[in-house]
Design a protein around this motif. Structure first.
Motif, PDB file in Angstrom:
ATOM      1  N   ARG A   2       0.844  -1.199   0.000  1.00  0.00           N
ATOM      2  CA  ARG A   2       0.000   0.000   0.000  1.00  0.00           C
ATOM      3  C   ARG A   2       0.875   1.243   0.000  1.00  0.00           C
ATOM      4  NH1 ARG A   2      -5.370  -0.310   2.286  1.00  0.00           N
ATOM      5  NH2 ARG A   2      -6.042  -2.471   2.250  1.00  0.00           N
ATOM      6  N   PHE A   3       0.543   2.163  -0.898  1.00  0.00           N
ATOM      7  CA  PHE A   3       1.263   3.430  -0.996  1.00  0.00           C
ATOM      8  C   PHE A   3       0.382   4.517  -0.403  1.00  0.00           C
ATOM      9  CE2 PHE A   3       3.393   0.735  -3.914  1.00  0.00           C
ATOM     10  CZ  PHE A   3       4.696   1.182  -3.964  1.00  0.00           C
ATOM     11  N   HIS A   4       0.753   4.977   0.802  1.00  0.00           N
ATOM     12  CA  HIS A   4      -0.070   5.948   1.519  1.00  0.00           C
ATOM     13  C   HIS A   4       0.451   7.372   1.440  1.00  0.00           C
ATOM     14  CE1 HIS A   4      -2.570   2.918   3.449  1.00  0.00           C
ATOM     15  NE2 HIS A   4      -1.481   2.221   3.675  1.00  0.00           N
ATOM     16  N   GLU A  31      10.630   8.198   8.885  1.00  0.00           N
ATOM     17  CA  GLU A  31       9.467   8.844   9.504  1.00  0.00           C
ATOM     18  C   GLU A  31       8.183   8.085   9.178  1.00  0.00           C
ATOM     19  OE1 GLU A  31       7.419  13.230   9.953  1.00  0.00           O
ATOM     20  OE2 GLU A  31       8.597  12.842   8.153  1.00  0.00           O
ATOM     21  N   GLU A  32       8.036   7.676   7.936  1.00  0.00           N
ATOM     22  CA  GLU A  32       6.815   6.984   7.528  1.00  0.00           C
ATOM     23  C   GLU A  32       6.662   5.637   8.218  1.00  0.00           C
ATOM     24  OE1 GLU A  32       3.165   6.675   5.621  1.00  0.00           O
ATOM     25  OE2 GLU A  32       4.486   8.393   5.932  1.00  0.00           O
ATOM     26  N   VAL A  33       7.738   4.842   8.308  1.00  0.00           N
ATOM     27  CA  VAL A  33       7.628   3.547   8.985  1.00  0.00           C
ATOM     28  C   VAL A  33       7.418   3.741  10.490  1.00  0.00           C
ATOM     29  CG1 VAL A  33       8.854   2.221   7.226  1.00  0.00           C
ATOM     30  CG2 VAL A  33      10.110   3.119   9.169  1.00  0.00           C
ATOM     31  N   ALA A  34       7.967   4.810  11.056  1.00  0.00           N
ATOM     32  CA  ALA A  34       7.727   5.098  12.475  1.00  0.00           C
ATOM     33  C   ALA A  34       6.252   5.409  12.706  1.00  0.00           C
ATOM     34  CB  ALA A  34       8.610   6.253  12.953  1.00  0.00           C
ATOM     35  N   LEU A  35       5.666   6.249  11.859  1.00  0.00           N
ATOM     36  CA  LEU A  35       4.244   6.571  12.000  1.00  0.00           C
ATOM     37  C   LEU A  35       3.377   5.333  11.805  1.00  0.00           C
ATOM     38  CD1 LEU A  35       4.168   9.946  10.057  1.00  0.00           C
ATOM     39  CD2 LEU A  35       3.845   9.630  12.521  1.00  0.00           C
ATOM     40  N   TYR A  36       3.709   4.532  10.812  1.00  0.00           N
ATOM     41  CA  TYR A  36       2.959   3.304  10.553  1.00  0.00           C
ATOM     42  C   TYR A  36       3.012   2.379  11.767  1.00  0.00           C
ATOM     43  CZ  TYR A  36       1.199  -0.789   8.089  1.00  0.00           C
ATOM     44  OH  TYR A  36       0.448  -1.869   7.708  1.00  0.00           O
ATOM     45  N   ASP A  64       9.108  16.301  -9.133  1.00  0.00           N
ATOM     46  CA  ASP A  64       8.547  14.951  -9.157  1.00  0.00           C
ATOM     47  C   ASP A  64       7.831  14.659  -7.839  1.00  0.00           C
ATOM     48  OD1 ASP A  64       9.589  14.490 -11.668  1.00  0.00           O
ATOM     49  OD2 ASP A  64      11.181  13.148 -10.993  1.00  0.00           O
ATOM     50  N   ILE A  65       6.962  13.674  -7.876  1.00  0.00           N
ATOM     51  CA  ILE A  65       6.252  13.221  -6.680  1.00  0.00           C
ATOM     52  C   ILE A  65       6.728  11.804  -6.370  1.00  0.00           C
ATOM     53  CG2 ILE A  65       4.000  12.638  -5.703  1.00  0.00           C
ATOM     54  CD1 ILE A  65       2.864  14.827  -7.637  1.00  0.00           C
ATOM     55  N   VAL A  66       7.148  11.608  -5.128  1.00  0.00           N
ATOM     56  CA  VAL A  66       7.634  10.306  -4.673  1.00  0.00           C
ATOM     57  C   VAL A  66       6.556   9.681  -3.800  1.00  0.00           C
ATOM     58  CG1 VAL A  66       9.387   9.125  -3.287  1.00  0.00           C
ATOM     59  CG2 VAL A  66      10.037  11.055  -4.767  1.00  0.00           C
ATOM     60  N   GLU A  67       6.220   8.438  -4.088  1.00  0.00           N
ATOM     61  CA  GLU A  67       5.265   7.687  -3.276  1.00  0.00           C
ATOM     62  C   GLU A  67       6.023   6.679  -2.428  1.00  0.00           C
ATOM     63  OE1 GLU A  67       1.132   7.233  -5.534  1.00  0.00           O
ATOM     64  OE2 GLU A  67       2.745   6.096  -6.487  1.00  0.00           O
ATOM     65  N   LEU A  80       8.230  -5.064  14.928  1.00  0.00           N
ATOM     66  CA  LEU A  80       7.453  -5.149  13.698  1.00  0.00           C
ATOM     67  C   LEU A  80       8.471  -5.017  12.564  1.00  0.00           C
ATOM     68  CD1 LEU A  80       4.581  -5.245  12.471  1.00  0.00           C
ATOM     69  CD2 LEU A  80       4.548  -2.762  12.602  1.00  0.00           C
ATOM     70  N   THR A  81       8.482  -5.971  11.642  1.00  0.00           N
ATOM     71  CA  THR A  81       9.389  -5.916  10.498  1.00  0.00           C
ATOM     72  C   THR A  81       8.588  -5.521   9.275  1.00  0.00           C
ATOM     73  OG1 THR A  81      10.764  -7.659  11.461  1.00  0.00           O
ATOM     74  CG2 THR A  81      11.059  -7.215   9.116  1.00  0.00           C
ATOM     75  N   LEU A  82       9.100  -4.515   8.574  1.00  0.00           N
ATOM     76  CA  LEU A  82       8.412  -3.955   7.415  1.00  0.00           C
ATOM     77  C   LEU A  82       9.328  -3.968   6.208  1.00  0.00           C
ATOM     78  CD1 LEU A  82       7.606  -0.952   9.611  1.00  0.00           C
ATOM     79  CD2 LEU A  82       5.757  -2.326   8.707  1.00  0.00           C
ATOM     80  N   LYS A  83       8.741  -3.832   5.030  1.00  0.00           N
ATOM     81  CA  LYS A  83       9.534  -3.558   3.842  1.00  0.00           C
ATOM     82  C   LYS A  83       8.949  -2.314   3.199  1.00  0.00           C
ATOM     83  CE  LYS A  83       7.421  -6.782   0.534  1.00  0.00           C
ATOM     84  NZ  LYS A  83       7.755  -7.896  -0.368  1.00  0.00           N
ATOM     85  N   CYS A  84       9.777  -1.637   2.416  1.00  0.00           N
ATOM     86  CA  CYS A  84       9.370  -0.361   1.862  1.00  0.00           C
ATOM     87  C   CYS A  84       9.821  -0.243   0.412  1.00  0.00           C
ATOM     88  CB  CYS A  84       9.978   0.764   2.701  1.00  0.00           C
ATOM     89  SG  CYS A  84       9.567   2.406   2.115  1.00  0.00           S
ATOM     90  N   GLU A  85       9.028   0.445  -0.356  1.00  0.00           N
ATOM     91  CA  GLU A  85       9.390   0.801  -1.719  1.00  0.00           C
ATOM     92  C   GLU A  85       9.078   2.272  -1.913  1.00  0.00           C
ATOM     93  OE1 GLU A  85       8.069  -0.018  -6.362  1.00  0.00           O
ATOM     94  OE2 GLU A  85       7.482  -1.460  -4.819  1.00  0.00           O
ATOM     95  N   ALA A  86      10.002   2.987  -2.530  1.00  0.00           N
ATOM     96  CA  ALA A  86       9.757   4.368  -2.926  1.00  0.00           C
ATOM     97  C   ALA A  86       9.720   4.374  -4.441  1.00  0.00           C
ATOM     98  CB  ALA A  86      10.859   5.282  -2.411  1.00  0.00           C
ATOM     99  N   ARG A  87       8.708   5.012  -5.005  1.00  0.00           N
ATOM    100  CA  ARG A  87       8.615   5.068  -6.460  1.00  0.00           C
ATOM    101  C   ARG A  87       8.313   6.489  -6.918  1.00  0.00           C
ATOM    102  NH1 ARG A  87       3.038   1.533  -7.139  1.00  0.00           N
ATOM    103  NH2 ARG A  87       1.614   3.166  -6.437  1.00  0.00           N
TER     104      ARG A  87
END
Length: 129
Positions: A2-4, A31-36, A64-67, A80-87
């Motif tokens: 999910r790209f929030h 910051e984003e994974v901390a908030l999540y 540009d806009i980064v998601e 909590l283990t997460l994975k992340c993608e920036a596009r």
């Protein structure tokens, strides 16, 4: 995944090559994974413990806009283990991936503490109780 979150690349986000500075992108991700994690574990006392290899694949330019996309990999006892993608929303290219980001739940003394969670919860479901 999910790209929030979306970030707009501004002049202050650029490196001398006039592309997105990798450190800025990593700060956005942290910051984003901390908030999540804070929302998932319902605790404001969380910290980043580990980030695996970061694979930069492309970049972004001013305007540009980064998601940022996040997916839960695993619920541990106190982590909590997460994975992340920036596009890049403009070019549709993946900018980077991080396969493992471990966030740790802390108690009031700053020590790892069990969180009791085993699956993703959505705020709308919590409000239904």
């Amino acid at each position: 995944m999910r790209f929030h979150t979306r970030k707009w690349v501004k002049p202050e986000d650029l490196n001398p090559n006039e592309t997105l500075f990798g450190g800025r992108l990593l700060a956005w991700i942290d910051e984003e994974v901390a908030l999540y994690t804070l929302i998932q574990l319902e605790n404001k006392r969380i910290v980043t413990k580990f980030m695996s290899e970061i694979n930069f694949m492309s970049s972004a330019k001013q305007g540009d806009i980064v998601e940022l996309g996040i997916e839960v990999v695993r619920f541990g006892k106190s982590s909590l283990t997460l994975k992340c993608e920036a596009r890049n929303k403009m070019t549709r290219e993946t900018i980077l991936t991080v396969d493992n980001i471990i966030m740790v739940n802390l108690d009031e003394n700053g020590k790892p503490a069990p969180h009791g969670k085993t699956q993703i919860e959505f705020v709308k479901d919590r409000l239904a109780d």
